[in-house]
Design a protein around this motif. Structure first.
Motif, mmCIF file in Angstrom:
data_model
loop_
_atom_site.group_PDB
_atom_site.id
_atom_site.type_symbol
_atom_site.label_atom_id
_atom_site.label_comp_id
_atom_site.label_asym_id
_atom_site.label_seq_id
_atom_site.Cartn_x
_atom_site.Cartn_y
_atom_site.Cartn_z
ATOM 1 N N LEU A 64 0.870 -1.171 0.000
ATOM 2 C CA LEU A 64 0.000 0.000 0.000
ATOM 3 C C LEU A 64 0.909 1.223 0.000
ATOM 4 O O LEU A 64 1.625 1.462 0.968
ATOM 5 N N VAL A 65 0.857 1.982 -1.075
ATOM 6 C CA VAL A 65 1.841 3.035 -1.298
ATOM 7 C C VAL A 65 1.200 4.415 -1.204
ATOM 8 O O VAL A 65 0.205 4.693 -1.884
ATOM 9 N N GLY A 66 1.762 5.268 -0.355
ATOM 10 C CA GLY A 66 1.331 6.652 -0.251
ATOM 11 C C GLY A 66 2.453 7.586 -0.637
ATOM 12 O O GLY A 66 3.509 7.158 -1.134
ATOM 13 N N GLU A 67 2.252 8.862 -0.390
ATOM 14 C CA GLU A 67 3.283 9.842 -0.706
ATOM 15 C C GLU A 67 4.418 9.809 0.313
ATOM 16 O O GLU A 67 5.586 9.991 -0.034
ATOM 17 N N HIS A 68 4.069 9.579 1.572
ATOM 18 C CA HIS A 68 5.062 9.624 2.649
ATOM 19 C C HIS A 68 5.568 8.248 3.067
ATOM 20 O O HIS A 68 6.709 8.115 3.490
ATOM 21 N N ILE A 69 4.701 7.238 2.981
ATOM 22 C CA ILE A 69 5.032 5.914 3.500
ATOM 23 C C ILE A 69 4.591 4.813 2.549
ATOM 24 O O ILE A 69 3.779 5.027 1.645
ATOM 25 N N VAL A 70 5.140 3.626 2.799
ATOM 26 C CA VAL A 70 4.679 2.402 2.152
ATOM 27 C C VAL A 70 4.344 1.405 3.254
ATOM 28 O O VAL A 70 5.124 1.233 4.202
ATOM 29 N N LEU A 71 3.187 0.766 3.152
ATOM 30 C CA LEU A 71 2.838 -0.334 4.042
ATOM 31 C C LEU A 71 3.201 -1.627 3.332
ATOM 32 O O LEU A 71 2.597 -1.972 2.315
ATOM 33 N N GLU A 72 4.208 -2.312 3.861
ATOM 34 C CA GLU A 72 4.717 -3.538 3.256
ATOM 35 C C GLU A 72 4.229 -4.746 4.050
ATOM 36 O O GLU A 72 4.283 -4.740 5.289
ATOM 37 N N PRO A 73 3.770 -5.805 3.383
ATOM 38 C CA PRO A 73 3.398 -7.013 4.120
ATOM 39 C C PRO A 73 4.533 -7.460 5.035
ATOM 40 O O PRO A 73 5.678 -7.599 4.608
ATOM 41 N N LEU A 74 4.211 -7.665 6.294
ATOM 42 C CA LEU A 74 5.212 -7.977 7.308
ATOM 43 C C LEU A 74 5.822 -9.356 7.068
ATOM 44 O O LEU A 74 5.107 -10.333 6.804
ATOM 45 N N THR A 75 7.147 -9.435 7.158
ATOM 46 C CA THR A 75 7.867 -10.706 7.073
ATOM 47 C C THR A 75 8.961 -10.721 8.128
ATOM 48 O O THR A 75 9.263 -9.705 8.759
ATOM 49 N N LEU A 97 -3.863 -9.273 8.577
ATOM 50 C CA LEU A 97 -2.900 -8.861 7.556
ATOM 51 C C LEU A 97 -2.002 -7.829 8.221
ATOM 52 O O LEU A 97 -2.477 -6.774 8.635
ATOM 53 N N ALA A 98 -0.723 -8.146 8.369
ATOM 54 C CA ALA A 98 0.188 -7.269 9.105
ATOM 55 C C ALA A 98 1.121 -6.552 8.133
ATOM 56 O O ALA A 98 1.534 -7.112 7.111
ATOM 57 N N PHE A 99 1.457 -5.299 8.481
ATOM 58 C CA PHE A 99 2.281 -4.462 7.619
ATOM 59 C C PHE A 99 3.407 -3.811 8.423
ATOM 60 O O PHE A 99 3.198 -3.364 9.553
ATOM 61 N N ALA A 100 4.571 -3.722 7.811
ATOM 62 C CA ALA A 100 5.627 -2.843 8.295
ATOM 63 C C ALA A 100 5.445 -1.491 7.613
ATOM 64 O O ALA A 100 5.038 -1.418 6.450
ATOM 65 N N VAL A 101 5.740 -0.423 8.340
ATOM 66 C CA VAL A 101 5.586 0.940 7.809
ATOM 67 C C VAL A 101 6.976 1.467 7.455
ATOM 68 O O VAL A 101 7.845 1.568 8.322
ATOM 69 N N ARG A 102 7.169 1.782 6.182
ATOM 70 C CA ARG A 102 8.464 2.270 5.720
ATOM 71 C C ARG A 102 8.331 3.713 5.227
ATOM 72 O O ARG A 102 7.403 4.048 4.467
ATOM 73 N N CYS A 103 9.235 4.565 5.646
ATOM 74 C CA CYS A 103 9.269 5.948 5.179
ATOM 75 C C CYS A 103 9.789 5.972 3.745
ATOM 76 O O CYS A 103 10.868 5.436 3.455
ATOM 77 N N ARG A 104 9.053 6.600 2.846
ATOM 78 C CA ARG A 104 9.470 6.640 1.450
ATOM 79 C C ARG A 104 10.686 7.535 1.243
ATOM 80 O O ARG A 104 11.461 7.322 0.312
ATOM 81 N N HIS A 105 10.842 8.544 2.088
ATOM 82 C CA HIS A 105 11.913 9.514 1.887
ATOM 83 C C HIS A 105 13.259 8.993 2.410
ATOM 84 O O HIS A 105 14.285 9.120 1.745
ATOM 85 N N SER A 106 13.261 8.381 3.597
ATOM 86 C CA SER A 106 14.509 7.884 4.177
ATOM 87 C C SER A 106 14.759 6.412 3.877
ATOM 88 O O SER A 106 15.898 5.946 3.953
ATOM 89 N N GLY A 107 13.690 5.690 3.556
ATOM 90 C CA GLY A 107 13.806 4.256 3.347
ATOM 91 C C GLY A 107 13.781 3.438 4.622
ATOM 92 O O GLY A 107 13.815 2.206 4.589
ATOM 93 N N ALA A 108 13.706 4.108 5.777
ATOM 94 C CA ALA A 108 13.749 3.412 7.068
ATOM 95 C C ALA A 108 12.386 2.818 7.420
ATOM 96 O O ALA A 108 11.340 3.414 7.135
ATOM 97 N N VAL A 109 12.409 1.667 8.055
ATOM 98 C CA VAL A 109 11.199 1.096 8.645
ATOM 99 C C VAL A 109 10.945 1.822 9.955
ATOM 100 O O VAL A 109 11.833 1.908 10.806
#
Length: 202
Positions: A10-21, A68-80
């Motif tokens: 799930l992709v936004g302007e600020h973050i991406v919600l990635e399926p948790l692994t 359904l679990a997601f990790a939240v990643r910052c699109r600008h820094s790339g950090a989770v």
């Protein structure tokens, strides 16, 4: 479990919600240490040493078709910077809960939570076709309660003496929800809030 659901980003302007692994374990352990989030007694945030078990539990719930679990990643820094989860998913009743949400302290009071809620609620109502999304929090977690209200959720009630926490205290749980007929207005409100974040940062 539908494979497409599990693999969706799930992709936004600020973050991406990635399926948790399990690949997110190290990054989430770093994120949760930003603010020592596990020390907040009224929340359920894992200690870095418990992150593997935390992710394992989430993936087991996914395998049962309940989450359904997601990790939240910052699109600008790339950090989770945190995680969030669809949970208590009652597919036959088209109802689910959004919970297990936490963010590194440096990501709090930013556009992150607003956009995360826009992404996950859009997914719930428009892809999973639910008719209600529920939020639950500790009655004493005022920051969480205020954040849920700002989203546009309505308080449904309070479960008194609902849970015994790890420190032995008893939790009263406040329940909020958004239903499908309210979603268009809630969605527009979240978009407006994101726009105000962008304008204030310029």
């Amino acid at each position: 479990m539908n494979v497409e659901l599990k693999e969706a980003n799930l992709v936004g302007e600020h973050i991406v919600l990635e399926p948790l692994t399990m690949d997110h374990q190290a990054a989430l352990s770093i994120a949760v240490a930003d603010g020592n989030l596990w020390e907040l007694w009224y929340t359920k945030v894992p200690h870095p040493d418990d992150m593997k078990a935390y992710i394992t539990s989430a993936l087991e719930a996914e395998a049962r078709g309940e989450a359904l679990a997601f990790a939240v990643r910052c699109r600008h820094s790339g950090a989770v910077i945190g995680c969030t989860r669809i949970c208590s998913w009652e597919q036959q009743h088209r109802r689910l809960e959004v919970g297990y949400t936490w963010y590194a302290k440096s990501a709090q009071r930013t556009a992150v939570n607003t956009e995360a809620k826009l992404l996950i609620l859009s997914y719930a109502f428009e892809t999973l076709d639910v008719m209600a999304v529920e939020f639950r929090t500790h009655i004493q977690n005022q920051a969480s309660r205020q954040a849920i209200c700002r989203i546009g959720a309505t308080q449904d009630g309070i479960l008194r003496n609902h849970q015994i926490l790890n420190n032995g205290t008893i939790r009263d749980t406040v329940i909020y929800s958004i239903i499908d007929s309210e979603w268009p207005d809630v969605k527009q409100g979240l978009k407006d809030k994101l726009l105000s974040y962008q304008e204030s940062s310029q």
